[in-house]
Motif scaffolding. Sequence first.
Motif, PDB file in Angstrom:
ATOM      1  N   ARG A 172       1.051   9.123  -3.464  1.00  0.00           N
ATOM      2  CA  ARG A 172       1.258   8.709  -4.853  1.00  0.00           C
ATOM      3  C   ARG A 172       2.451   9.419  -5.493  1.00  0.00           C
ATOM      4  O   ARG A 172       2.478   9.633  -6.708  1.00  0.00           O
ATOM      5  CB  ARG A 172      -0.012   8.875  -5.686  1.00  0.00           C
ATOM      6  CG  ARG A 172      -1.166   8.072  -5.145  1.00  0.00           C
ATOM      7  CD  ARG A 172      -2.340   7.967  -6.086  1.00  0.00           C
ATOM      8  NE  ARG A 172      -3.368   7.092  -5.522  1.00  0.00           N
ATOM      9  CZ  ARG A 172      -4.473   6.721  -6.151  1.00  0.00           C
ATOM     10  NH1 ARG A 172      -4.698   7.152  -7.390  1.00  0.00           N
ATOM     11  NH2 ARG A 172      -5.349   5.930  -5.570  1.00  0.00           N
ATOM     12  N   SER A 204      -9.727  -3.119  -8.996  1.00  0.00           N
ATOM     13  CA  SER A 204      -9.263  -2.369 -10.155  1.00  0.00           C
ATOM     14  C   SER A 204      -8.151  -1.414  -9.726  1.00  0.00           C
ATOM     15  O   SER A 204      -7.889  -1.238  -8.530  1.00  0.00           O
ATOM     16  CB  SER A 204     -10.418  -1.582 -10.792  1.00  0.00           C
ATOM     17  OG  SER A 204     -11.429  -2.460 -11.262  1.00  0.00           O
ATOM     18  N   PHE A 205      -7.538  -0.770 -10.719  1.00  0.00           N
ATOM     19  CA  PHE A 205      -6.429   0.134 -10.456  1.00  0.00           C
ATOM     20  C   PHE A 205      -6.732   1.456 -11.139  1.00  0.00           C
ATOM     21  O   PHE A 205      -6.920   1.509 -12.353  1.00  0.00           O
ATOM     22  CB  PHE A 205      -5.116  -0.495 -10.923  1.00  0.00           C
ATOM     23  CG  PHE A 205      -4.794  -1.742 -10.137  1.00  0.00           C
ATOM     24  CD1 PHE A 205      -4.007  -1.679  -9.002  1.00  0.00           C
ATOM     25  CD2 PHE A 205      -5.343  -2.966 -10.494  1.00  0.00           C
ATOM     26  CE1 PHE A 205      -3.751  -2.817  -8.250  1.00  0.00           C
ATOM     27  CE2 PHE A 205      -5.092  -4.105  -9.753  1.00  0.00           C
ATOM     28  CZ  PHE A 205      -4.298  -4.028  -8.620  1.00  0.00           C
ATOM     29  N   GLU A 206      -6.782   2.530 -10.343  1.00  0.00           N
ATOM     30  CA  GLU A 206      -7.363   3.776 -10.818  1.00  0.00           C
ATOM     31  C   GLU A 206      -6.351   4.798 -11.305  1.00  0.00           C
ATOM     32  O   GLU A 206      -6.729   5.859 -11.803  1.00  0.00           O
ATOM     33  CB  GLU A 206      -8.198   4.406  -9.693  1.00  0.00           C
ATOM     34  CG  GLU A 206      -7.412   4.672  -8.412  1.00  0.00           C
ATOM     35  CD  GLU A 206      -8.304   5.115  -7.269  1.00  0.00           C
ATOM     36  OE1 GLU A 206      -9.539   5.035  -7.432  1.00  0.00           O
ATOM     37  OE2 GLU A 206      -7.783   5.546  -6.222  1.00  0.00           O
ATOM     38  N   SER A 264      -5.683   0.250   0.485  1.00  0.00           N
ATOM     39  CA  SER A 264      -5.771  -0.694  -0.626  1.00  0.00           C
ATOM     40  C   SER A 264      -4.373  -0.948  -1.165  1.00  0.00           C
ATOM     41  O   SER A 264      -3.557  -0.031  -1.256  1.00  0.00           O
ATOM     42  CB  SER A 264      -6.650  -0.137  -1.751  1.00  0.00           C
ATOM     43  OG  SER A 264      -7.962   0.142  -1.277  1.00  0.00           O
ATOM     44  N   ASP A 305       0.861  -1.198   0.000  1.00  0.00           N
ATOM     45  CA  ASP A 305       0.000   0.000   0.000  1.00  0.00           C
ATOM     46  C   ASP A 305       0.891   1.241   0.000  1.00  0.00           C
ATOM     47  O   ASP A 305       1.157   1.844   1.030  1.00  0.00           O
ATOM     48  CB  ASP A 305      -0.918  -0.027   1.222  1.00  0.00           C
ATOM     49  CG  ASP A 305      -1.873   1.165   1.267  1.00  0.00           C
ATOM     50  OD1 ASP A 305      -1.929   1.924   0.279  1.00  0.00           O
ATOM     51  OD2 ASP A 305      -2.548   1.333   2.299  1.00  0.00           O
ATOM     52  N   ASP A 331      -1.331  -1.776  -3.789  1.00  0.00           N
ATOM     53  CA  ASP A 331      -0.938  -1.291  -5.101  1.00  0.00           C
ATOM     54  C   ASP A 331       0.086  -2.255  -5.702  1.00  0.00           C
ATOM     55  O   ASP A 331       0.614  -3.129  -5.009  1.00  0.00           O
ATOM     56  CB  ASP A 331      -0.341   0.112  -4.974  1.00  0.00           C
ATOM     57  CG  ASP A 331      -1.186   1.024  -4.093  1.00  0.00           C
ATOM     58  OD1 ASP A 331      -2.405   1.129  -4.356  1.00  0.00           O
ATOM     59  OD2 ASP A 331      -0.644   1.606  -3.134  1.00  0.00           O
ATOM     60  N   ASP A 352      -3.710   4.302   1.521  1.00  0.00           N
ATOM     61  CA  ASP A 352      -5.157   4.487   1.502  1.00  0.00           C
ATOM     62  C   ASP A 352      -5.921   3.243   1.923  1.00  0.00           C
ATOM     63  O   ASP A 352      -7.147   3.196   1.834  1.00  0.00           O
ATOM     64  CB  ASP A 352      -5.615   4.938   0.118  1.00  0.00           C
ATOM     65  CG  ASP A 352      -5.433   3.861  -0.961  1.00  0.00           C
ATOM     66  OD1 ASP A 352      -4.786   2.819  -0.669  1.00  0.00           O
ATOM     67  OD2 ASP A 352      -5.934   4.065  -2.089  1.00  0.00           O
ATOM     68  N   GLY A 375      -4.269   0.612  -6.357  1.00  0.00           N
ATOM     69  CA  GLY A 375      -5.512  -0.130  -6.222  1.00  0.00           C
ATOM     70  C   GLY A 375      -6.621   0.715  -5.649  1.00  0.00           C
ATOM     71  O   GLY A 375      -6.390   1.605  -4.818  1.00  0.00           O
ATOM     72  N   ASP A 376      -7.867   0.400  -6.082  1.00  0.00           N
ATOM     73  CA  ASP A 376      -9.034   1.125  -5.572  1.00  0.00           C
ATOM     74  C   ASP A 376      -9.777   0.346  -4.501  1.00  0.00           C
ATOM     75  O   ASP A 376     -10.810   0.797  -4.007  1.00  0.00           O
ATOM     76  CB  ASP A 376      -9.987   1.486  -6.709  1.00  0.00           C
ATOM     77  CG  ASP A 376     -10.586   0.264  -7.403  1.00  0.00           C
ATOM     78  OD1 ASP A 376     -10.298  -0.889  -6.992  1.00  0.00           O
ATOM     79  OD2 ASP A 376     -11.356   0.459  -8.366  1.00  0.00           O
ATOM     80  N   ASN A 416      -9.256  -6.721  -3.801  1.00  0.00           N
ATOM     81  CA  ASN A 416     -10.638  -6.247  -3.646  1.00  0.00           C
ATOM     82  C   ASN A 416     -11.135  -6.304  -2.209  1.00  0.00           C
ATOM     83  O   ASN A 416     -12.335  -6.150  -1.960  1.00  0.00           O
ATOM     84  CB  ASN A 416     -11.579  -7.026  -4.568  1.00  0.00           C
ATOM     85  CG  ASN A 416     -11.506  -8.530  -4.342  1.00  0.00           C
ATOM     86  OD1 ASN A 416     -10.791  -8.994  -3.449  1.00  0.00           O
ATOM     87  ND2 ASN A 416     -12.234  -9.295  -5.138  1.00  0.00           N
ATOM     88  N   ARG A 469       0.986   1.115  -9.887  1.00  0.00           N
ATOM     89  CA  ARG A 469      -0.442   1.222 -10.159  1.00  0.00           C
ATOM     90  C   ARG A 469      -1.192   1.131  -8.847  1.00  0.00           C
ATOM     91  O   ARG A 469      -0.935   0.237  -8.047  1.00  0.00           O
ATOM     92  CB  ARG A 469      -0.884   0.116 -11.127  1.00  0.00           C
ATOM     93  CG  ARG A 469      -0.457   0.409 -12.534  1.00  0.00           C
ATOM     94  CD  ARG A 469      -0.618  -0.710 -13.513  1.00  0.00           C
ATOM     95  NE  ARG A 469      -0.447  -0.187 -14.866  1.00  0.00           N
ATOM     96  CZ  ARG A 469       0.727   0.173 -15.389  1.00  0.00           C
ATOM     97  NH1 ARG A 469       1.833   0.021 -14.667  1.00  0.00           N
ATOM     98  NH2 ARG A 469       0.799   0.673 -16.618  1.00  0.00           N
TER      99      ARG A 469
END
Length: 438
Positions: free
Chosen positions: A195, A147-149, A126, A120, A128, A124, A142-143, A413, A140
């Motif tokens: 990020r 998925s990866f936003e 989630s 992570d 990555d 956040d 993760g959301d 997820n 990348r």
Amino acid sequence: MAWDRGALNLLVVAAVCVGCRNSGGSGDDGSTSGSSTGETSTGPGSEASTDVSTTDVSTTFGSTGSSSSTSSTTNAETTTGTDTAEVTCDDGVVAAGELCLGPHEVIVSGRSTAVLSIADFDNDGSVDIAAGHDDGLSVRFGDGAGSFEGAIDLLGGASILALAAADLDGDDVPDLVVAEPTADVVHVLLSNGDRSFDAGQDLSTGAGPRALALADFDGDRFLDLAVALEVDGDIGVTLGTGNGTFLGALTVTAGTSPLGLAAGDLDGVGGADLAVANFGSGNIGTYLSQVDGFAPPVSVTAQAGPRDVLLADFDGDGAIDLASIHQDAATAGFWPGDGSGGLGERFLVQLGDNPRDAHAADLDGDGHPDMIVALQAGNAVGVLRGDASDGLGPQEAFATMSDPTAVAAGDFNLDGALDVATGSAGPQGGIAIILATP
């Protein structure tokens, strides 16, 4: 050799944002030569290796095939030897003994990917995916829903073939160390939790840094860094300070073409120990840490082409075990640890052709780490479940994108079940994820 906190041959660069692109080398083409694309451990007891007997017991299994998921039910007794209850996939309930992996989804294509690390990085909640490519490093984000936003690119142009992630500076956010073999350098990248990353030290290494391990080797509670040098046939160790920097240098001799590296407490006395897979020598060496460095290595014979090594308690007896994959022999080896640095006799499990990378994680949630393997020739991920009887059970295979050479695991997820990510090298390479379907 003793620990030395004296000057290390390194170049310290200014702490600035590394979103810019730099010149660099070429990348791994996915061939079957002795080039490592494996990921490394991030601390004691997570991945590692090694020791002594060579008596073999072989276990066979069916073809890797092209099936993209398991059947709807799994009898855990046939794979773990401990849980006799039937567990059901696709019912939304995470149960011990379930190995439920669905079809793969390609999230990056057309970008050669040699190595993966999951953490992570933006804090956040989630996880990555950091990925080493032949043209740089990407992260990348993760959301939390699988998925990866968003993504950022770092070290543009550099050929990245090894990664390790852990909190190096005490801010509770994972950072990265990144090996660039063509430049004989390891980059330290410090995450800001937003990020973005700041450039830390650039550590000049010997020739061909190809595998990394972060662990506390000297017992001061700060993470240190070990680097396997493919060309020199050595392991370099530098000591962490807890603020994101490293001091001192210790070099220990490895075998020919060391490509896999792992750290864990093999002897139970504190201070992480090391295991290295010597691809060219056909053996695995273990190095027990001491107050003043490492004890002389103990080697065990592997099968042809030992590519990667893991240290984890696969059989659940409280002692760290050694496991390896053998690229040329298409097998995995397991050596049970005795908790005092020794290893029992070797047990072999058949794999699909050309295993390239291995990772330890409890995919089926039964409390035993499992071995996850990237099977390049089979376009598949192999899973060998941790087993109280044999250490590792027979391989179960799950389809992924073509030519996988890297593998990692994390809960993308947030459903409580670990998912899998694979990286594929070559011009048609990229990243795919396989979500669990509990």
